[in-house]
Design a protein around this motif. Structure first.
Motif, PDB file in Angstrom:
ATOM      1  N   LEU A  23      -5.802  -8.637   9.563  1.00 40.08           N
ATOM      2  CA  LEU A  23      -4.975  -8.425   8.373  1.00 40.08           C
ATOM      3  C   LEU A  23      -3.759  -9.352   8.344  1.00 40.08           C
ATOM      4  O   LEU A  23      -3.250  -9.678   7.278  1.00 40.08           O
ATOM      5  CB  LEU A  23      -4.533  -6.959   8.264  1.00 40.08           C
ATOM      6  N   GLU A  24      -3.321  -9.771   9.515  1.00 42.34           N
ATOM      7  CA  GLU A  24      -2.210 -10.726   9.520  1.00 42.34           C
ATOM      8  C   GLU A  24      -2.649 -12.072   8.950  1.00 42.34           C
ATOM      9  O   GLU A  24      -1.857 -12.787   8.340  1.00 42.34           O
ATOM     10  CB  GLU A  24      -1.670 -10.907  10.940  1.00 42.34           C
TER      11      GLU A  24
ATOM     12  N   ALA B  75      -4.643  -2.179   4.707  1.00 46.00           N
ATOM     13  CA  ALA B  75      -4.214  -3.415   4.039  1.00 46.00           C
ATOM     14  C   ALA B  75      -3.262  -3.082   2.900  1.00 46.00           C
ATOM     15  O   ALA B  75      -2.225  -3.723   2.720  1.00 46.00           O
ATOM     16  CB  ALA B  75      -5.435  -4.182   3.525  1.00 46.00           C
ATOM     17  N   LYS B  76      -3.618  -2.029   2.136  1.00 43.29           N
ATOM     18  CA  LYS B  76      -2.754  -1.594   1.027  1.00 43.29           C
ATOM     19  C   LYS B  76      -1.387  -1.168   1.538  1.00 43.29           C
ATOM     20  O   LYS B  76      -0.354  -1.581   1.025  1.00 43.29           O
ATOM     21  CB  LYS B  76      -3.406  -0.410   0.299  1.00 43.29           C
ATOM     22  N   LYS B  77      -1.416  -0.318   2.574  1.00 40.92           N
ATOM     23  CA  LYS B  77      -0.142   0.186   3.129  1.00 40.92           C
ATOM     24  C   LYS B  77       0.740  -0.964   3.605  1.00 40.92           C
ATOM     25  O   LYS B  77       1.946  -0.962   3.404  1.00 40.92           O
ATOM     26  CB  LYS B  77      -0.426   1.091   4.332  1.00 40.92           C
ATOM     27  N   MET B  78       0.119  -1.922   4.270  1.00 39.59           N
ATOM     28  CA  MET B  78       0.911  -3.002   4.861  1.00 39.59           C
ATOM     29  C   MET B  78       1.501  -3.930   3.808  1.00 39.59           C
ATOM     30  O   MET B  78       2.435  -4.660   4.065  1.00 39.59           O
ATOM     31  CB  MET B  78       0.064  -3.785   5.878  1.00 39.59           C
ATOM     32  N   LYS B  79       0.917  -3.881   2.599  1.00 37.63           N
ATOM     33  CA  LYS B  79       1.490  -4.676   1.507  1.00 37.63           C
ATOM     34  C   LYS B  79       2.470  -3.840   0.689  1.00 37.63           C
ATOM     35  O   LYS B  79       2.877  -4.242  -0.399  1.00 37.63           O
ATOM     36  CB  LYS B  79       0.375  -5.202   0.597  1.00 37.63           C
ATOM     37  N   GLY B  80       2.779  -2.642   1.162  1.00 38.06           N
ATOM     38  CA  GLY B  80       3.723  -1.786   0.464  1.00 38.06           C
ATOM     39  C   GLY B  80       3.062  -0.965  -0.623  1.00 38.06           C
ATOM     40  O   GLY B  80       3.669  -0.697  -1.666  1.00 38.06           O
TER      41      GLY B  80
ATOM     42  N   LYS C 223       0.543  -1.687  -2.597  1.00 42.23           N
ATOM     43  CA  LYS C 223      -0.019  -2.360  -3.784  1.00 42.23           C
ATOM     44  C   LYS C 223      -1.529  -2.551  -3.656  1.00 42.23           C
ATOM     45  O   LYS C 223      -2.034  -2.819  -2.599  1.00 42.23           O
ATOM     46  CB  LYS C 223       0.663  -3.717  -3.964  1.00 42.23           C
TER      47      LYS C 223
ATOM     48  N   ASN D 112      -5.357 -12.329   6.866  1.00 41.94           N
ATOM     49  CA  ASN D 112      -5.995 -12.095   5.566  1.00 41.94           C
ATOM     50  C   ASN D 112      -5.536 -10.733   5.031  1.00 41.94           C
ATOM     51  O   ASN D 112      -6.219  -9.733   5.198  1.00 41.94           O
ATOM     52  CB  ASN D 112      -7.528 -12.136   5.749  1.00 41.94           C
ATOM     53  N   PRO D 113      -4.370 -10.689   4.366  1.00 39.66           N
ATOM     54  CA  PRO D 113      -3.790  -9.396   3.960  1.00 39.66           C
ATOM     55  C   PRO D 113      -4.550  -8.683   2.845  1.00 39.66           C
ATOM     56  O   PRO D 113      -4.378  -7.484   2.674  1.00 39.66           O
ATOM     57  CB  PRO D 113      -2.375  -9.764   3.485  1.00 39.66           C
ATOM     58  N   SER D 114      -5.374  -9.409   2.074  1.00 36.65           N
ATOM     59  CA  SER D 114      -6.122  -8.754   0.976  1.00 36.65           C
ATOM     60  C   SER D 114      -7.611  -9.047   1.104  1.00 36.65           C
ATOM     61  O   SER D 114      -8.195  -9.769   0.303  1.00 36.65           O
ATOM     62  CB  SER D 114      -5.626  -9.265  -0.376  1.00 36.65           C
TER      63      SER D 114
END
Lengths: 159, 288
Positions: A116-117, A152-157, A159, A119-121
């Protein structure tokens, strides 16, 4: 013949005497009592032993402890932000039911952290590809993929 | 298990240690060698790590060539713009190799020197006319075309103390395209049952002006399919011509029955993949 080496694991520095043929996995588990990292196949196929070395996911069963002197090693024990606050990936694995027997989980989570670091989405296909080197024998991949999407959603805040 | 371990900081020091310890092994990523040691298939007295040798790492390019250091990890190559832009067949191979954990430490030099007939990076390197740059025990360098480097299954023409510095690849010419495809039983962490790499240059009226074909896992070493190349050169490109070429390729390779598959099946894969890979390479040639 043992060699004195310095290892930095989860931010803590250790000075230990190890034989050169000891793997990072053996040293983490037996010398440092960090048993969160598992040992499965021992040949780099199952990924249960995955840890991060300088931020990169590697098989600790195929890494010599003497080889990673001076590098930053992160294990599952070093992922949570504090004693009461788990890492979002850990939370998502629990919430989505991605843990059954739990043996593959530390490796799955460390691989996910690295993935995820970079590839965040991710798409579902990309997640499947990222898990090439991690086996789950409880057949829980569907929920693991759900958990990774959720993390992934959580780590992007959110979204 | 019982061995001494050294991590030299220079090629000179590594070669010196290799001479000192007769029953020793050079080790790069270690993803193959540690498995062999654990299985007690080999029992070295000393391991000499090549991971600190900056002289054999990284990617450099000039007008005509790209040099890939042998100690560059498979993951570094996969993330390299240079590889993606100039050597798409190598990129095709890298993204389907092993797992990311293995690619983070395994090196291209290790994959080639290990010389498995199914080495995934081998047939892409063969179609880019790669030369192996070798540092000899007197520290002088020698070069050898990759297809002359392989001796047999798991064997290469490399003296005990010698170290592979890297691989010299020709940049693609205009109107050329390349691709690699392998057949696997499962889609992850699998070795190739059979694989095809192709580099094709298309001229006016779709005439094949240059062609190189590399085959994986269907001979004692990775090979160039020279008979197939001779058949295709100067012909007009079409699906039909690829089909005919597939029939030649399936006869000129020499697969065996083994745990990975049956001989007849591997030949059929080669035939089918000559067409499939040829079509991808052609489309890529038209894009440049």
């Amino acid at each position: 013949m043992k060699q004195l080496i310095k290892l930095k694991v989860n931010g803590d520095e250790y000075e230990i005497a190890v034989a050169p043929w000891k793997t990072l996995n053996e040293v983490l588990r037996k010398e440092l009592n960090l048993t969160g990292t598992k040992l499965g196949c021992g040949t780099g196929d199952c990924g249960a032993c995955t840890v991060l070395v300088d931020g990169k996911a590697v098989n600790s069963c195929l890494t010599l402890a003497v080889e990673v002197q001076g590098k930053e090693i992160t294990t599952i024990e070093g992922l949570a932000e504090s004693e009461d606050k788990l890492h979002p990936i850990q939370e998502s694995f629990i919430e989505k039911g991605a843990v059954q027997c739990g043996f593959c989980t530390p490796g799955m989570i460390m691989t996910t952290k690295y993935f995820l670091e970079n590839n965040p989405s991710p798409t579902v296909e990309e997640i499947k590809k990222a898990l090439d080197g991690n086996l789950c024998r409880c057949t829980g991949y569907v929920k693991i993929i759900d958990a990774i999407q959720d993390a992934a959603k959580k780590m992007k805040g959110g979204k | 298990m019982n061995f001494r371990y050294f991590k030299p900081g220079s090629v000179g020091e590594a070669i010196y240690l290799k001479k000192e310890y007769k029953n020793s092994k050079y080790v790069a990523g270690g993803t193959d060698i540690f498995v062999l040691i654990k299985k007690k298939a080999i029992k070295p007295d000393a391991l000499i790590s090549l991971r600190n040798l900056n002289e054999i790492k990284g990617i450099e390019e000039n007008e005509k060539f790209v040099f890939i250091g042998a100690g560059t990890t498979l993951r570094e190559l996969e993330q390299s713009e240079v590889v993606r832009k100039y050597f798409p067949a190598l990129y095709d191979a890298l993204i389907n190799m092993a797992s990311v954990q293995i690619r983070n430490v395994g090196t291209i030099g290790g994959n080639i020197v290990n010389a498995s007939p199914g080495a995934d990076t081998a047939s892409p390197l063969l179609i880019y006319d790669a030369k192996v740059v070798i540092i000899m025990d007197d520290f002088k360098e020698r070069e050898l075309p990759l297809d002359e480097f392989f001796k047999g299954p798991k064997q290469v023409f490399l003296a005990e103390e010698e170290i592979v510095k890297g691989f010299l690849l020709k940049k693609p010419v205009k109107n050329s395209g390349s691709a690699y495809y392998k057949f696997m039983k499962r889609n992850a962490m699998d070795l190739a049952n059979a694989g095809v790499a192709m580099n094709i240059k298309i001229g006016d009226d779709d005439i094949i002006e240059d062609i190189k074909v590399g085959l994986t896992t269907v001979a004692p070493t990775p090979i160039r399919a020279t008979g197939t190349e001779e058949f295709l050169i100067h012909k007009k490109f079409s699906e039909e011509i690829l089909e005919q070429a597939g029939n030649i390729a399936k006869k000129e390779c020499s697969p065996i029955d083994d745990i990975r598959g049956k001989e007849w099946h591997k030949r059929e894969i080669i035939k089918a993949y000559i067409k499939r890979v040829g079509m991808i390479a052609y489309k890529r040639a038209k894009l440049i």
